[in-house]
Design an enzyme around this catalytic site. Structure first.
Site, PDB file in Angstrom:
ATOM      1  N   ASP A  34      14.587 -55.587  -6.449  1.00  0.00           N
ATOM      2  CA  ASP A  34      13.681 -55.760  -5.292  1.00  0.00           C
ATOM      3  C   ASP A  34      13.902 -54.793  -4.278  1.00  0.00           C
ATOM      4  O   ASP A  34      15.090 -54.174  -4.406  1.00  0.00           O
ATOM      5  CB  ASP A  34      14.223 -57.146  -4.835  1.00  0.00           C
ATOM      6  N   HIS A  51       6.848 -47.806  -5.632  1.00  0.00           N
ATOM      7  CA  HIS A  51       7.213 -48.470  -7.128  1.00  0.00           C
ATOM      8  C   HIS A  51       7.598 -47.307  -8.121  1.00  0.00           C
ATOM      9  O   HIS A  51       8.399 -47.447  -9.165  1.00  0.00           O
ATOM     10  CB  HIS A  51       5.913 -49.059  -7.521  1.00  0.00           C
ATOM     11  N   LEU A 150      16.279 -53.096 -24.114  1.00  0.00           N
ATOM     12  CA  LEU A 150      15.412 -53.313 -22.819  1.00  0.00           C
ATOM     13  C   LEU A 150      14.394 -54.327 -22.928  1.00  0.00           C
ATOM     14  O   LEU A 150      13.595 -54.261 -23.749  1.00  0.00           O
ATOM     15  CB  LEU A 150      14.928 -52.196 -22.279  1.00  0.00           C
TER      16      LEU A 150
END
Length: 335
Positions: A34, A51, A150
């Site tokens: 976040d 981002h 992952l």
């Protein structure tokens, strides 16, 4: 930017890593990454750049995890709730994701070298078809790798995942693969998107927010949860070390809670099995009470049959999911 960034730790980082590795290290760490948009505002750059910097930080964090012997990482990349953002931002995130999965497919040699298995958890049907296909190709291409994992949660929320797991069990009952009495907490866990992974030992959320935002609610009920104020693109090796240290301080209580939960699960399953065989004995015993040996024989037989049904159902479910990904991957190859 590569998904797995090469490079060694510096001298001080190596010493710190070795000290931490003398204690219990989490096998599986989850991140709520976040703060990308706040980072962009702070640096006076476009949201898309925020981002992008967040993805670059993920590549760096994966390198730190490998050096700390953390072999499984799960990240919250895109929530279903994120579709409510502006169309420009959503389109930008979809395009960024597409670029990164295309890049991943170009790095197969590097991923094979590190043995990285990529999994994507979520409802892919909510995504643009071309992105679905790139994701499927990446998952299929790395599914045999088993050194580290992952898990990318994309088009995901935990409530949606749990609801989908219930639908999968209902499908199993409709198909005659399982009975309604076979449905249990353990089976629901096996129907989650994350069924191939152990539950996270440590969950980290950055940016100062102190909520889980519908992320891995089922899986983190007995995990160490650490909230850190740093924005994700500014995350550092030292922030990760601090979180691991908090996990180590709470390690014993976490393990104790997990053991108690396992024992409670086993007790509840045994009670459910006994209730089922009591009904069977009453139905087939002409009202006569069965002796202890007969009850034990029926219990063992019922348990074996339930386990066999459950395994057959889970194999069918896995085949259904693998076929979906394989078909998408094949479509991409033909495109």
């Amino acid at each position: 930017m590569s998904w797995i960034r090469e490079g060694e730790l510096n001298f001080i980082e190596k010493i710190t890593a070795n000290i931490l590795k003398a204690g219990p290290i989490p096998k599986h760490v989850a991140f709520i990454m976040d703060g990308n948009r706040r980072f962009a505002r702070k640096k006076h750059v476009e949201r898309q750049e925020g981002h992008m910097q967040g993805f670059n930080k993920l590549a760096e964090a994966l390198r730190w995890c490998l050096h700390l012997n953390i072999r499984e990482v799960t990240v919250y990349a895109f929530s279903i709730e994120n579709f409510k953002r502006s169309q420009d931002e959503v389109d930008g995130l979809m395009e960024l994701a597409k670029q990164k999965f295309v890049k991943l497919l170009e790095e197969q040699e590097n991923l094979e070298k590190h043995g990285v298995c990529i999994r994507v958890l979520g409802d892919l049907t909510l995504l643009p078809l071309d992105l679905q296909q790139h994701i499927a190709k990446a998952v299929v291409a790395t599914k045999a790798h088993n050194k580290c994992f992952l898990n990318v949660c994309f088009a995901y929320t935990s409530r949606y995942e749990i609801t989908n797991a219930v639908r999968e069990m209902a499908w199993g009952v409709e198909q005659g693969l399982i009975k309604s009495s076979d449905v249990s907490e353990a089976m629901l866990s096996e129907c989650l998107y994350s069924s191939n992974s152990p539950n996270p030992d440590l969950l980290i959320r950055t940016s100062g927010e102190v909520r889980l935002s519908d992320f891995l609610l089922w899986q983190t009920s007995h995990s160490c949860i650490v909230f850190q104020s740093v924005l994700w693109p500014e995350y550092s090796f030292w922030n990760l070390c601090d979180a691991v240290l908090q996990y180590q301080f709470n390690y014993r209580s976490i393990q104790k809670a997990r053991e108690l939960h396992r024992e409670e699960q086993a007790r509840l399953q045994l009670e459910a099995d006994r209730a089922c065989i009591a009904e069977v004995l009453q139905h087939h015993g002409n009202g006569k009470p069965a002796d202890a040996q007969r009850r034990q024989e029926v219990l063992l037989n019922y348990t074996a049959c339930r386990e066999e049904r459950s395994q057959d159902f889970l194999k069918a479910l896995k085949h259904k999911r693998n076929t979906f990904l394989s078909d998408l991957s094949s479509q991409a190859a033909m495109a």
